[in-house]
Design a protein around this motif. Structure first.
Motif, PDB file in Angstrom:
ATOM      1  N   ALA A 183      91.575  -8.910  -9.816  1.00 44.93           N
ATOM      2  CA  ALA A 183      90.753  -8.011  -9.001  1.00 44.93           C
ATOM      3  C   ALA A 183      90.434  -6.787  -9.845  1.00 44.93           C
ATOM      4  O   ALA A 183      91.315  -6.264 -10.527  1.00 44.93           O
ATOM      5  CB  ALA A 183      91.504  -7.601  -7.743  1.00 44.93           C
ATOM      6  N   GLN A 184      89.182  -6.363  -9.805  1.00 42.55           N
ATOM      7  CA  GLN A 184      88.794  -5.143 -10.521  1.00 42.55           C
ATOM      8  C   GLN A 184      88.137  -4.194  -9.536  1.00 42.55           C
ATOM      9  O   GLN A 184      87.200  -4.572  -8.833  1.00 42.55           O
ATOM     10  CB  GLN A 184      87.837  -5.471 -11.658  1.00 42.55           C
ATOM     11  CG  GLN A 184      88.567  -6.192 -12.778  1.00 42.55           C
ATOM     12  CD  GLN A 184      87.686  -6.530 -13.958  1.00 42.55           C
ATOM     13  OE1 GLN A 184      86.578  -7.016 -13.744  1.00 42.55           O
ATOM     14  NE2 GLN A 184      88.167  -6.288 -15.159  1.00 42.55           N
ATOM     15  N   VAL A 185      88.662  -2.980  -9.505  1.00 38.99           N
ATOM     16  CA  VAL A 185      88.181  -2.012  -8.526  1.00 38.99           C
ATOM     17  C   VAL A 185      87.586  -0.817  -9.276  1.00 38.99           C
ATOM     18  O   VAL A 185      88.228  -0.256 -10.160  1.00 38.99           O
ATOM     19  CB  VAL A 185      89.351  -1.536  -7.633  1.00 38.99           C
ATOM     20  CG1 VAL A 185      88.851  -0.566  -6.564  1.00 38.99           C
ATOM     21  CG2 VAL A 185      90.065  -2.720  -6.999  1.00 38.99           C
ATOM     22  N   THR A 186      86.362  -0.450  -8.900  1.00 43.77           N
ATOM     23  CA  THR A 186      85.701   0.697  -9.539  1.00 43.77           C
ATOM     24  C   THR A 186      85.151   1.626  -8.460  1.00 43.77           C
ATOM     25  O   THR A 186      84.177   1.274  -7.777  1.00 43.77           O
ATOM     26  CB  THR A 186      84.515   0.231 -10.423  1.00 43.77           C
ATOM     27  OG1 THR A 186      84.936  -0.864 -11.231  1.00 43.77           O
ATOM     28  CG2 THR A 186      83.989   1.355 -11.297  1.00 43.77           C
ATOM     29  N   PRO A 187      85.752   2.799  -8.262  1.00 48.02           N
ATOM     30  CA  PRO A 187      85.169   3.736  -7.297  1.00 48.02           C
ATOM     31  C   PRO A 187      83.865   4.299  -7.856  1.00 48.02           C
ATOM     32  O   PRO A 187      83.779   4.546  -9.060  1.00 48.02           O
ATOM     33  CB  PRO A 187      86.225   4.828  -7.165  1.00 48.02           C
ATOM     34  CG  PRO A 187      87.176   4.629  -8.277  1.00 48.02           C
ATOM     35  CD  PRO A 187      86.943   3.308  -8.922  1.00 48.02           C
ATOM     36  N   LEU A 188      82.874   4.428  -7.013  1.00 47.90           N
ATOM     37  CA  LEU A 188      81.593   4.933  -7.518  1.00 47.90           C
ATOM     38  C   LEU A 188      81.395   6.415  -7.238  1.00 47.90           C
ATOM     39  O   LEU A 188      80.760   7.115  -8.012  1.00 47.90           O
ATOM     40  CB  LEU A 188      80.435   4.131  -6.913  1.00 47.90           C
ATOM     41  CG  LEU A 188      80.399   2.651  -7.297  1.00 47.90           C
ATOM     42  CD1 LEU A 188      79.164   1.982  -6.720  1.00 47.90           C
ATOM     43  CD2 LEU A 188      80.423   2.464  -8.814  1.00 47.90           C
ATOM     44  N   ASP A 189      81.925   6.858  -6.095  1.00 45.87           N
ATOM     45  CA  ASP A 189      81.582   8.230  -5.722  1.00 45.87           C
ATOM     46  C   ASP A 189      82.763   9.016  -5.160  1.00 45.87           C
ATOM     47  O   ASP A 189      82.589   9.875  -4.332  1.00 45.87           O
ATOM     48  CB  ASP A 189      80.435   8.199  -4.701  1.00 45.87           C
ATOM     49  CG  ASP A 189      80.773   7.317  -3.502  1.00 45.87           C
ATOM     50  OD1 ASP A 189      81.951   6.876  -3.399  1.00 45.87           O
ATOM     51  OD2 ASP A 189      79.889   7.052  -2.685  1.00 45.87           O
ATOM     52  N   PHE A 190      83.965   8.642  -5.563  1.00 48.93           N
ATOM     53  CA  PHE A 190      85.100   9.411  -5.024  1.00 48.93           C
ATOM     54  C   PHE A 190      86.285   9.407  -5.987  1.00 48.93           C
ATOM     55  O   PHE A 190      86.471   8.475  -6.767  1.00 48.93           O
ATOM     56  CB  PHE A 190      85.534   8.863  -3.664  1.00 48.93           C
ATOM     57  CG  PHE A 190      86.100   7.457  -3.720  1.00 48.93           C
ATOM     58  CD1 PHE A 190      87.471   7.244  -3.800  1.00 48.93           C
ATOM     59  CD2 PHE A 190      85.254   6.346  -3.698  1.00 48.93           C
ATOM     60  CE1 PHE A 190      87.984   5.953  -3.848  1.00 48.93           C
ATOM     61  CE2 PHE A 190      85.763   5.060  -3.756  1.00 48.93           C
ATOM     62  CZ  PHE A 190      87.139   4.854  -3.830  1.00 48.93           C
ATOM     63  N   ASP A 191      87.044  10.438  -5.908  1.00 44.55           N
ATOM     64  CA  ASP A 191      88.370  10.507  -6.529  1.00 44.55           C
ATOM     65  C   ASP A 191      89.345  10.165  -5.429  1.00 44.55           C
ATOM     66  O   ASP A 191      89.154  10.612  -4.308  1.00 44.55           O
ATOM     67  CB  ASP A 191      88.700  11.952  -6.925  1.00 44.55           C
ATOM     68  CG  ASP A 191      88.137  12.315  -8.268  1.00 44.55           C
ATOM     69  OD1 ASP A 191      88.461  11.616  -9.234  1.00 44.55           O
ATOM     70  OD2 ASP A 191      87.361  13.304  -8.317  1.00 44.55           O
ATOM     71  N   GLY A 192      90.358   9.401  -5.723  1.00 45.53           N
ATOM     72  CA  GLY A 192      91.283   9.164  -4.623  1.00 45.53           C
ATOM     73  C   GLY A 192      92.378   8.194  -4.986  1.00 45.53           C
ATOM     74  O   GLY A 192      92.574   7.850  -6.156  1.00 45.53           O
ATOM     75  N   LEU A 193      93.046   7.753  -3.928  1.00 46.79           N
ATOM     76  CA  LEU A 193      94.169   6.843  -4.128  1.00 46.79           C
ATOM     77  C   LEU A 193      93.776   5.444  -3.656  1.00 46.79           C
ATOM     78  O   LEU A 193      93.309   5.271  -2.528  1.00 46.79           O
ATOM     79  CB  LEU A 193      95.376   7.323  -3.331  1.00 46.79           C
ATOM     80  CG  LEU A 193      96.011   8.632  -3.805  1.00 46.79           C
ATOM     81  CD1 LEU A 193      97.165   9.018  -2.900  1.00 46.79           C
ATOM     82  CD2 LEU A 193      96.494   8.501  -5.261  1.00 46.79           C
ATOM     83  N   VAL A 194      93.964   4.500  -4.549  1.00 44.14           N
ATOM     84  CA  VAL A 194      93.733   3.104  -4.183  1.00 44.14           C
ATOM     85  C   VAL A 194      95.093   2.435  -4.063  1.00 44.14           C
ATOM     86  O   VAL A 194      95.891   2.464  -5.010  1.00 44.14           O
ATOM     87  CB  VAL A 194      92.887   2.384  -5.252  1.00 44.14           C
ATOM     88  CG1 VAL A 194      92.838   0.893  -4.978  1.00 44.14           C
ATOM     89  CG2 VAL A 194      91.483   2.944  -5.288  1.00 44.14           C
ATOM     90  N   LYS A 195      95.339   1.869  -2.882  1.00 42.45           N
ATOM     91  CA  LYS A 195      96.618   1.172  -2.701  1.00 42.45           C
ATOM     92  C   LYS A 195      96.360  -0.339  -2.737  1.00 42.45           C
ATOM     93  O   LYS A 195      95.451  -0.839  -2.058  1.00 42.45           O
ATOM     94  CB  LYS A 195      97.225   1.565  -1.358  1.00 42.45           C
ATOM     95  CG  LYS A 195      98.593   0.992  -1.148  1.00 42.45           C
ATOM     96  CD  LYS A 195      99.213   1.492   0.139  1.00 42.45           C
ATOM     97  CE  LYS A 195     100.412   0.604   0.447  1.00 42.45           C
ATOM     98  NZ  LYS A 195     100.806   0.677   1.828  1.00 42.45           N
ATOM     99  N   VAL A 196      97.137  -1.021  -3.530  1.00 40.70           N
ATOM    100  CA  VAL A 196      96.961  -2.462  -3.667  1.00 40.70           C
ATOM    101  C   VAL A 196      98.253  -3.159  -3.246  1.00 40.70           C
ATOM    102  O   VAL A 196      99.345  -2.748  -3.660  1.00 40.70           O
ATOM    103  CB  VAL A 196      96.637  -2.829  -5.134  1.00 40.70           C
ATOM    104  CG1 VAL A 196      96.549  -4.335  -5.302  1.00 40.70           C
ATOM    105  CG2 VAL A 196      95.351  -2.170  -5.575  1.00 40.70           C
ATOM    106  N   SER A 197      98.138  -4.191  -2.404  1.00 41.20           N
ATOM    107  CA  SER A 197      99.316  -4.993  -2.033  1.00 41.20           C
ATOM    108  C   SER A 197      99.022  -6.440  -2.367  1.00 41.20           C
ATOM    109  O   SER A 197      98.023  -6.995  -1.906  1.00 41.20           O
ATOM    110  CB  SER A 197      99.594  -4.934  -0.529  1.00 41.20           C
ATOM    111  OG  SER A 197      99.610  -3.627  -0.085  1.00 41.20           O
ATOM    112  N   ALA A 198      99.877  -7.031  -3.154  1.00 37.23           N
ATOM    113  CA  ALA A 198      99.715  -8.445  -3.524  1.00 37.23           C
ATOM    114  C   ALA A 198     100.883  -9.211  -2.914  1.00 37.23           C
ATOM    115  O   ALA A 198     102.033  -8.988  -3.270  1.00 37.23           O
ATOM    116  CB  ALA A 198      99.711  -8.594  -5.035  1.00 37.23           C
ATOM    117  N   SER A 199     100.581 -10.125  -1.975  1.00 39.50           N
ATOM    118  CA  SER A 199     101.666 -10.802  -1.235  1.00 39.50           C
ATOM    119  C   SER A 199     101.618 -12.302  -1.420  1.00 39.50           C
ATOM    120  O   SER A 199     100.597 -12.880  -1.782  1.00 39.50           O
ATOM    121  CB  SER A 199     101.530 -10.562   0.273  1.00 39.50           C
ATOM    122  OG  SER A 199     101.231  -9.245   0.553  1.00 39.50           O
TER     123      SER A 199
END
Ligand code: BGC
Length: 647
Positions: free
Chosen positions: A147-163
Motif C-alpha cells: 500500500a502506498q499512501v500520499t497525502p495531497l493537501d494536508f499534514d497529519g497522522l496516518v494510522k495503518v492497521s494490518a490484520s
C-alpha cells in the motif's frame, strides 16, 4: 496499445483488465472477476480496507469442512488482505468520502492486481492511495501486498492497521476454531482449526514500512492479530507499507504455525518476492500463451481464461482438483465436476502435462470414495461422484431448499443419475496417455481407474432380451433439463461404449507389457478374462438411438416424441428456459440446457467410427442448436457450439 471497452466499466488490453469506475452494485461480481491465485489458493478481488457486505474470500485447495445439506465445502480461510488506513481519525473506505479517481487493474502477464484511487475524506482531506497484491507463483505459501499512501493537501497522522482475520465466513457459516495467536519479532501469527475436518492452519505476517520512520505495535484481539503504526506525513510524501504473509496447513506440514514463521523470517523484501513471482509467470506464459493478432478482445478473452486455469491448477498437490468455480468463490461449494476432465484438462495436457497428471491422480486417490458410492447403490467397481470433494464420496446435495416457506423442496437427481462422469474420467486419462506416452503413470494409476470404472458399467448396464441389446436406463445426460425416465441417452451410451473399448485395450496392454501389474489388478478388482469378453460384447451391442435415414441421433429414447418448442417465441428474455417453463415444463419439451448430442460429436471428433462425419454433424447441428438454451442454460454450452460453428 489497442483496447476494447465493455459495459461493466472495464477496458481490456492485450494483457490487462482495467476497471475505470467503482460501482457498488457490481461488488461481488467484480470480486470474482479480479481473483488472483497461485495454484495453492485463490483470493477474491475484495478491498484491503473492506467494504460493507463484501464477500472477501481466500480458498485453499483441499481445505474442506462439513456443512449441512451440501455435506462439505471449501472453507473460506483467514483473510490476509486486511489493511486499513485512517487519516486523523477518518478511515479510508470507498463508501465514505468522495472518490475523485479510481482504477483497478489485473495484470495477467505478471499476476498482479492493483488499485489506484484519489480520495477525499468526509472532512475534505485528499490523498492518493495505491494498492497491489499477488499470491506468489514462485512460492505458493507466500502472499504479499503493498500500500502506498500520499497525502495531497494536508499534514497529519496516518494510522495503518494490518490484520489477519481468523473468522471469515462462508456466507454466514463459520468453519473456524481459534487455537492461538501471538507475536514474534514484531511479526504476528495465527493458529486456527476447521471445526469438523480438524485441519489446522498457520498464518504469519509482517509489515515493512519505507518512506518514513515507523514504530510498529502489535495488538491481539482473539482471532485478529494486528500490526499497527502511526506515521506523520506531509503533502507529496509517499509512504510505502508492504504486508507479507505466509500460510501453511496440516494438509502438508505437521506444524503450520512454525512453518509459516520460519518462512516469514526468510522474506525481507517485497521487491525480491515480486521479481521471482513475475519470473515464474513469465515461464508459465512461455508454456501456455496463445497469441491472437488483430483482435484485442479475443486476445484478452483467451488470456484471461488461461490465467483463470493457471491460477487454479494445483502444482504441488495430486490430492485435489479444480472445482467448477475454481477458487474464485463459493459457487458449487468447491466441488469438482466433469468440467475438470472434459473442459479444463486438454489445455494442461498439451501445455503442462505435469499439471494434467496431478489433476488425474486426484481421481486415483478418490477411487475408494467412488467404490463406496458404487456399493451404496448396489453396484460393483468405481462409480464416480457427480460432485466430488476430498474423499471422492458423492457430495451433490440431495435436495435444493427453496427460499419461500411454502414451496416444495427440489430433489436433485444428478447424484444418482448423471453417471457419464464415470466414462468422462477414463476419456481424459486416455487422451493424457496418448499425448504424453506416460506409460508408467498409466500402469500405476490410470489403468486402475479405467478398469474399475469398467467394472462398474458391467453391473450398471442392462441386457434387454426383447430387443437383444444392452441399454443404460434412468440417467441424466449432459443436458440436465431432462432427468426423469431418460433411457439410452446417446451421449452416455456412446461414451460408455468408447470407455469399454479402451478398457479392453488397456487390459490387453497391461497383460502384454506389465503382466505383474495385470495380475495384481485382476486380483484387486476381480477382473477375469470372461469379464473382458463381456466388455467386448457390450461394446458391440450397446444401443445408440441413431436413424441412418435422417442421420439424426435422438438425444434419448423418446426425446423426439416430446412437445417441440420454438425458443424464438420467448425472446427477448433474461432467464433460463427452465426458470420460464418450470422444471417439469422444460422436461416435457425438446429444449436443452446445454449441448448433448453435439457434445458427444465434439468428444468423438477423433474417433474414426460412428458417429462422426460431416453430414451427421450438419444434420444434428441444424436440429439441436435452435432447441438449446445456449445463453441461459449452462456456461459450458457456448464453447461447444462455437467449436462446431467454425467447421
Ligand atoms: C452444468 C453441468 C456442470 C455444472 C458445474 C451445471 O449447471 O449443467 O454440466 O458440470 O453446472 O459447472
Amino acid at each position: 496499445m489497442a483496447a476494447s471497452v465493455s459495459p461493466y466499466h472495464l477496458i481490456y488490453t492485450d494483457w490487462n483488465l482495467i476497471e475505470t469506475e467503482f460501482d457498488h452494485a457490481q461488488l461481488h461480481h467484480k470480486e470474482t472477476v479480479f481473483t488472483i491465485g497461485n495454484g495453492y489458493l485463490g483470493t477474491r478481488g475484495s478491498f484491503e480496507e473492506g467494504y460493507p457486505r463484501a464477500w472477501s474470500a481466500t480458498l485453499i485447495h483441499g481445505v474442506y469442512d462439513d456443512v449441512p445439506v451440501v455435506y462439505t465445502e471449501l472453507v473460506n480461510c483467514p483473510d490476509w488482505l486486511l489493511l486499513s488506513v485512517s487519516i486523523d481519525g477518518e478511515s479510508f473506505r470507498l463508501d465514505r468520502g468522495e472518490i475523485l479517481s479510481y482504477e483497478r487493474k489485473l495484470d495477467l502477464k505478471q499476476g498482479i492486481l492493483s488499485r489506484k484511487i484519489r480520495w477525499r475524506s468526509p472532512s475534505g482531506k485528499t490523498l492518493d492511495i495505491y494498492f497491489e497484491r499477488f499470491a506468489s507463483l514462485a512460492d505458493e505459501h507466500v502472499l504479499a501486498l503493498r500500500a502506498q499512501v500520499t497525502p495531497l493537501d494536508f499534514d497529519g497522522l496516518v494510522k495503518v492497521s494490518a490484520s489477519l482475520h481468523g473468522y471469515p465466513e462462508n456466507q454466514g457459516y463459520n468453519h473456524w476454531e481459534w487455537i492461538d495467536q501471538g507475536e514474534k519479532d514484531r511479526a504476528i501469527w495465527l493458529h486456527m482449526r476447521t471445526r469438523s475436518s480438524r485441519i489446522e492452519l498457520g498464518m504469519a505476517s509482517k509489515l515493512l514500512v519505507s518512506g518514513t520512520e515507523a514504530d510498529l505495535q502489535v495488538t491481539s484481539v482473539p482471532g485478529y492479530p494486528t500490526i499497527e503504526t502511526t506515521l506523520r506525513v506531509s503533502p507529496g510524501q509517499t509512504v510505502t507499507l508492504d504486508k507479507i504473509v505466509t500460510v501453511f496447513t496440516t494438509r502438508k506440514v505437521e506444524e503450520p504455525v512454525r512453518a509459516s514463521q520460519d518462512k516469514l523470517t526468510q522474506l525481507t523484501s517485497y521487491s525480491q518476492l515480486q521479481s521471482s513471482h513475475v519470473q515464474a509467470w513469465e515461464e508459465a506464459w512461455q508454456q501456455s500463451d496463445i497469441l491472437i493478432e488483430g483482435d484485442t478482445k479475443a486476445q484478452f478473452a483467451v488470456r484471461y481464461n488461461l490465467f483463470q486455469l493457471l491460477i487454479s491448477a494445483p502444482r504441488d498437490d495430486e490430492r485435489v482438483s479444480i472445482p467448477a468455480k475454481t477458487l474464485s468463490g463459493f459457487g458449487y461449494r468447491g466441488h469438482v465436476f466433469w468440467d475438470t476432465e472434459i473442459f479444463i484438462l486438454p489445455f494442461f495436457i498439451y501445455t503442462q502435462p505435469k499439471l494434467a497428471r496431478n489433476l488425474l491422480t486426484y481421481r486415483y486417490h478418490t477411487l475408494n470414495g467412488a467404490r463406496r458410492k458404487a456399493s451404496h447403490y448396489g453396484y460393483k467397481g468405481a462409480m464416480f461422484a457427480w460432485e466430488s470433494a476430498d474423499t471422492g464420496d458423492e457430495v451433490t446435495p440431495r435436495w435444493a431448499l427453496p427460499n419461500q416457506p411454502y414451496a416444495e423442496d427440489i430433489r436433485i437427481w444428478c447424484r444418482d443419475r448423471e453417471i457419464h462422469i464415470s466414462a468422462d474420467i477414463p476419456y481424459a486419462i486416455w487422451y493424457y496417455w496418448q499425448a504424453t506416452n506416460d506409460d508408467e503413470w498409466l500402469r500405476d494409476y490410470g489403468a486402475e481407474i479405467i478398469l474399475d470404472a469398467g467394472v462398474f458399467w458391467i453391473s450398471r448396464i442392462e441386457w434387454n432380451p426383447k430387443q437383444q441389446r444392452y441399454e443404460i436406463r434412468e440417467v441424466i445426460g449432459a443436458d440436465e433439463y431432462h432427468e426423469q425416465h431418460v433411457n439410452n441417452n446417446a451421449f452416455t451410451n456412446r461414451m460408455v461404449q468408447w470407455h469399454l473399448e479402451k478398457a479392453v485395450a488397456i487390459y490387453d496392454w497391461l497383460c502384454s507389457q506389465y503382466p505383474e501389474k495385470a495380475t495384481e489388478l485382476q486380483a484387486k478388482l476381480g477382473i477375469t478374462p470372461k469379464q473382458r469378453d463381456r466388455w467386448q460384447d457390450m461394446v458391440a451391442n450397446l444401443w445408440i438411438s441413431y436413424d441412418s435415414s435422417t442421420n439424426l441421433i435422438e438425444q434419448y429414447e423418446g426425446f423426439f416424441n416430446l412437445e417441440d418448442i420454438d425458443l424464438t417465441h420467448y425472446e427477448p428474455r433474461n432467464r433460463s428456459m427452465q426458470a420460464i417453463l418450470g422444471i417439469e415444463g422444460a422436461s416435457k419439451r425438446q429444449v436443452l440446457k446445454q449441448p448433448d448430442v453435439l457434445m458427444l460429436l465434439y468428444l468423438m471428433r477423433q474417433s474414426e467410427e460412428f458417429p462422426y462425419n460431416r453430414e451427421i454433424l450438419q444434420k444434428n447441428w441444424d436440429y439441436y442448436v435452435p432447441r438449446t438454451d445456449i445463453t441461459y442454460g449452462s456456461s459450458l454450452g457456448p464453447a461447444i457450439h462455437a467449436i462446431w460453428h467454425r467447421i
